[in-house]
Design a protein around this motif. Structure first.
Motif: not given
Length: 165
Positions: A27-37, A82-91, A101-106
């Motif tokens: 399957x495909x996974x989306x790892x969510x991450x959002x930047x404040x700036x 890829x436009x990083x709209x609204x700070x969305x940097x999800x992978x 399997x493991x720990x991912x850091x953004x």
């Protein structure tokens, strides 16, 4: 009893900082991450267990940089936007394997960034995600999850007995 409740509160607060994403192999996974700036110059996704300076994804100035990309992620990672709209940097990680399997850091950088030995960006992660790959044929996932649950229950009982006696 109050000490036990306080300990449970601290453990739940620490656990809330970690997001768990579960997927099946293939399957495909989306790892969510959002930047404040929202004025982001660079995005870095890493796994602490990968040999530095390799990373899962590095994006800067509108382009994916594959210079130090870990070989197991080539052709399988991208940003949700890829436009990083609204700070969305999800992978997006496609065709997930049990080895993923493991720990991912953004991490993100708004201005200039400094290269370090540990990672490309010199900042604390803004998001930490635990990727679980479930339903593999090895049965290892079920054993690991049972071990973690048993460990937490055992620690809870230990501290309860310690503080109640």
């Amino acid at each position: 009893m109050a000490a036990f409740l306080f300990l449970l509160f601290l453990l739940s607060e620490a656990a809330s900082d970690l997001i768990v994403v579960s997927v099946h192999p293939g399957e495909d996974a989306i790892l969510p991450c959002r930047a404040a700036d929202v004025s982001i110059r660079a995005v870095e996704w890493t796994r602490p267990d990968l040999e530095p300076p390799e990373y899962v994804l590095f994006y800067r100035d509108g382009h994916l940089d594959t210079t130090h990309l870990h070989p197991s992620y080539k052709g399988r990672v991208d940003l949700v936007d890829r436009h990083l709209k609204d700070g969305d940097v999800s992978l997006i990680l496609t065709n997930v394997r049990s080895q993923d399997r493991g720990t991912y850091e953004c991490r993100v950088a708004s201005g200039g960034f400094i290269r370090t030995k540990r990672a490309i960006l010199d900042s604390e992660p803004i998001r930490t995600i635990q990727l679980q790959v479930t339903g593999s044929n090895s049965g290892r996932d079920k054993d690991e999850n049972s071990t973690h649950v048993g460990l937490y229950i055992g620690l809870g009982v230990f501290f309860a007995l310690l503080f109640l006696t």
